[in-house]
Design a protein around this motif. Sequence first.
Motif, PDB file in Angstrom:
ATOM      1  N   MET A   1      -7.852   4.077  -0.528  1.00 18.57           N
ATOM      2  CA  MET A   1      -8.505   3.922   1.052  1.00 18.57           C
ATOM      3  C   MET A   1      -9.205   2.474   0.694  1.00 18.57           C
ATOM      4  SD  MET A   1      -7.718   5.918   2.978  1.00 18.57           S
ATOM      5  CE  MET A   1      -6.053   5.927   2.541  1.00 18.57           C
ATOM      6  N   LEU A   2      -9.770   2.244  -0.295  1.00 19.19           N
ATOM      7  CA  LEU A   2     -10.745   1.066  -0.399  1.00 19.19           C
ATOM      8  C   LEU A   2      -9.703  -0.306  -0.231  1.00 19.19           C
ATOM      9  CD1 LEU A   2     -12.986   1.668  -3.562  1.00 19.19           C
ATOM     10  CD2 LEU A   2     -13.709   0.744  -1.442  1.00 19.19           C
ATOM     11  N   LEU A  36     -13.477  -6.253  -1.928  1.00 17.77           N
ATOM     12  CA  LEU A  36     -12.926  -4.378  -2.023  1.00 17.77           C
ATOM     13  C   LEU A  36     -11.576  -4.385  -2.663  1.00 17.77           C
ATOM     14  CD1 LEU A  36     -13.847  -3.508   1.668  1.00 17.77           C
ATOM     15  CD2 LEU A  36     -14.529  -2.442  -0.662  1.00 17.77           C
ATOM     16  N   LEU A  39      -7.467  -3.855   5.997  1.00 18.79           N
ATOM     17  CA  LEU A  39      -7.589  -4.024   7.558  1.00 18.79           C
ATOM     18  C   LEU A  39      -8.714  -5.198   7.829  1.00 18.79           C
ATOM     19  CD1 LEU A  39      -7.835  -0.108   8.391  1.00 18.79           C
ATOM     20  CD2 LEU A  39      -6.111  -1.827   8.888  1.00 18.79           C
ATOM     21  N   ILE A  40      -9.639  -5.310   6.845  1.00 20.85           N
ATOM     22  CA  ILE A  40     -10.552  -6.299   7.004  1.00 20.85           C
ATOM     23  C   ILE A  40      -9.990  -7.466   7.012  1.00 20.85           C
ATOM     24  CG2 ILE A  40     -12.685  -7.612   5.971  1.00 20.85           C
ATOM     25  CD1 ILE A  40     -13.651  -5.053   5.118  1.00 20.85           C
ATOM     26  N   MET A  47      -7.160   0.014   1.495  1.00 17.65           N
ATOM     27  CA  MET A  47      -6.579   0.010   2.853  1.00 17.65           C
ATOM     28  C   MET A  47      -7.785  -0.672   3.886  1.00 17.65           C
ATOM     29  SD  MET A  47      -4.672   0.280   5.254  1.00 17.65           S
ATOM     30  CE  MET A  47      -3.222   1.199   5.459  1.00 17.65           C
ATOM     31  N   MET A  48      -8.828  -0.523   3.368  1.00 14.44           N
ATOM     32  CA  MET A  48     -10.267  -1.100   3.971  1.00 14.44           C
ATOM     33  C   MET A  48     -10.062  -2.623   3.831  1.00 14.44           C
ATOM     34  SD  MET A  48     -13.215  -0.261   5.350  1.00 14.44           S
ATOM     35  CE  MET A  48     -14.696  -0.975   5.714  1.00 14.44           C
ATOM     36  N   ALA A  49      -9.776  -2.804   2.723  1.00 14.36           N
ATOM     37  CA  ALA A  49      -9.548  -4.217   2.335  1.00 14.36           C
ATOM     38  C   ALA A  49      -8.667  -5.025   3.097  1.00 14.36           C
ATOM     39  CB  ALA A  49      -9.349  -4.605   0.920  1.00 14.36           C
ATOM     40  N   TRP A  55       0.804  -1.223  -0.065  1.00 12.85           N
ATOM     41  CA  TRP A  55       0.063   0.072  -0.023  1.00 12.85           C
ATOM     42  C   TRP A  55       0.825   1.231   0.130  1.00 12.85           C
ATOM     43  CZ3 TRP A  55      -0.807   4.021   3.490  1.00 12.85           C
ATOM     44  CH2 TRP A  55      -2.035   4.870   3.154  1.00 12.85           C
ATOM     45  N   SER A 113     -15.416 -10.499   1.586  1.00 18.29           N
ATOM     46  CA  SER A 113     -15.393  -8.974   1.428  1.00 18.29           C
ATOM     47  C   SER A 113     -14.105  -8.199   1.373  1.00 18.29           C
ATOM     48  CB  SER A 113     -16.246  -8.320   2.725  1.00 18.29           C
ATOM     49  OG  SER A 113     -15.605  -8.925   3.857  1.00 18.29           O
ATOM     50  N   ALA A 114     -13.042  -8.794   2.172  1.00 21.89           N
ATOM     51  CA  ALA A 114     -11.885  -8.199   1.620  1.00 21.89           C
ATOM     52  C   ALA A 114     -11.343  -8.270   0.228  1.00 21.89           C
ATOM     53  CB  ALA A 114     -10.774  -8.810   2.841  1.00 21.89           C
ATOM     54  N   THR A 129      -9.107   7.466  -3.532  1.00 17.14           N
ATOM     55  CA  THR A 129     -10.094   6.750  -3.159  1.00 17.14           C
ATOM     56  C   THR A 129     -10.024   5.015  -3.390  1.00 17.14           C
ATOM     57  OG1 THR A 129     -11.402   8.471  -4.346  1.00 17.14           O
ATOM     58  CG2 THR A 129     -12.779   6.407  -3.374  1.00 17.14           C
TER      59      THR A 129
END
Lengths: 459, 347
Positions: B68-69, B97, B75-76, B71-73, B30, B93-94, B65
């Motif tokens: 960040m998506l 995303l 973290l999940i 990063m969300m993946a 990332w 979901s990871a 954007t």
Amino acid sequence: MLKLIIPTIMLIPTTWYSNNKMIWINSTTHSLLISLITLLFLNHNDENSMTTSLNFFSDPLSSPLLMLTTWLLPLMIMASQHHLSKETHTRKKLYITMLILLQLFLIMTFAATELMMFYIMFEATLIPTLIIITRWGNQPERLNAGLYFLFYTLFGSMPLLIALTYIHNSTGSLNLLLLPHWTQMSLPPWSNTLLWTACMTAFMVKMPLYGLHLWLPKAHVEAPIAGSMVLAAILLKLGGYGMMRITIVLNPPTTPMTYPFLILSLWGMIMTSSICLRQTDLKSLIAYSSVSHMALVIMAILIQTPWGFAGAMTLMVAHGLTSSLLFCLANSNYERVHNRTMILARGLQVLLPLMTTWWLLASLANLALPPTINLIGELFVMMTAFSWSNVTIIFTGLNMLITASYTLFMLITTQRGTLTHHINSIKPTFTRENSLMLMHVIPLLLLSLNPKMTLGLFH
Amino acid sequence: MNPTTLFAIPMTLFSGTMLTMLSSHWLLIWAGLEMNMLALIPILMKKTNPRSTEATTKYFLTQTTASMLLMMAILINMTSSGQWTITNMDNPSATSLATLALIMKLGLSPFHFWIPEVTQGIPLTSGMILLTWQKLAPISIMFQLAPLLNPYIILTSTALSILVGGWGGLNQTQLRKIMAYSSISHMGWTTAILMYSPSTMILNLSIYILLTLTTFSMLTIYANHTISSLALLWNKNPLIALAISLTLLSLGGLPPLTGFLPKWIIIQEMMKNNSIITPLFMTIAALLNLYFYMRLIYSTTLTMLPTTNNIKTKWRFESTKQTLLLPTLLILSTFLLPLAPITPILN
């Protein structure tokens, strides 16, 4: 086969390094010498093909077309001399290079063993032809013509790529020497149909079949003379040759699948011949007559009998020579009057009597006069169609009648009748033009003496 | 420009991509993507006009954007599996995303809207870097994640991209937008065999980068930005006019040029996996691409003197642009097809 391919590749440096005065002489002479090599390929002792290497081979089916291809290059170069005379030397050399490149790809197409190589070279012939039509054509319509030509052919051949890959995956090889010995593929009914359509569409567009023929009048008319010659004589035959080769793999589904295309061919024959009767544009007339003759070839190949294949092959060679000859004659008119309208250059028998002889011979060949190979081809095809269904005799017979009508119409309009006032000052026939016509007519007449070599696999 | 800056920016660009390609820890990957994006911003802003500012802002917003998506993946994934290794992403979901984020980074449909606008607003060389170098990092992540990514999202965006890339480019006269739509279409082809054979994806990407580099190098010589500026190119430099035509034909995927090779291999790989209708529609949609390349070729080479031309001639300046390795690139972009027999090494 390298003995044919390497000299053809070497023609390109020959052209570029030639003295500016010797461009035409060098390329014509050497391409004529190369065409003599293909005569070696016509010597088939038995039904087996002459396998020369892993990638290229020569077959009684491909050698007449190879002969035609290599014979045509010197003729194309000879025919182009006049309209390129005002261009710079670099452009002349570029034009000849395009012709040589096209010849190279065509040789590799006809000699290919692997159907994938055939496909790649089949597509590769599009680029030089496109460049010849759009860059050196004469009217603004050539741009549209080039696009139609490119996209009709590509749209048809994309499914062919998919189909060939599928056959490769399921049977393991696309080698033409192996395929006849393979067991037939068994597929569910609709998939079989789709596979058959995918394989055949490319060649139907190339032939062209009546409903998909829209690119042909545009491309033939707008192309310069060498472009028209090669399009009519060889590129259409690529479709026929491809169809003959691919039907080996497609055997079980072929019989019911061919009905729509046979009907289209029969009807298209009559339609395009009839359109010829109403044409004012000379090149357009010859273009539509090409569609008509090729419809006969499609019919013969789809019925898939030995006489059908023999007739299709003979008709392809005969039509190649005749159509190319007619385009050369039309071009000789065009170069004098700068107009393709027939009635503007009429009554030429008085002014150019030797040219009338060539017009007469070309017209007689076109209307399938015995004993030319045109007749032999058409007769074989008619007999094949009759054996498939008695009713087709109406269509093929009517087609022969209309073909004779429009051919005679073309002959009489351009040669007979009174002269117009404005063509009193046209130049007399060049020796180059006479030799060009002679070189078309001599193979045509000689083949009438021994048509065995053009009868393909079944003589 | 300050020599330190001149060194630091490309160095950051390079090391960002290298960091992404060489790590197996999600955070470093990332970070590499972020370094890449930040280093590219000044390159996109080489000319400080409002159009460039707009383009750079759009680029920044979409890429952020996407990051960040991603990063969300990450973290999940972290919370559900407890580790940061890239190859162990089990949570659906990871993965979904992450797929969406990578598609947004690459500029595939339906997240393709920023590519034409960004490419149009920046100079040609920056556009070249945007469309070639920037694809390397996300593709390398996709390569490593290949069995884990959501196939439905991938296939949908593939099909949409090829169609959008074809149709979108039809009405364009600006060359940079045309190259942008071509990039969308080629990225569609690239992700098409992601599911089946990731190494073929690398082949497609490399040949695409080769062709795009060649095209952009030739366009920068005389700073051609529109189709009409290409029209009198034959007068200034006939060889470049011919070369642009050949490269565009190769981009369109015509045999016997190089551009046919990746398409052929992709079709073969897809068909080995029993996918038959999809490659059929992909190849037919690629013809749309060929149409607008043909339009370019028409105005460049096929309508030279003595045919009439309504284009105004421009001033002839001596070109001072560097064309690095152009002959090599040209030969590679047109004559590489006979090397096709080595493609089994991709398996």
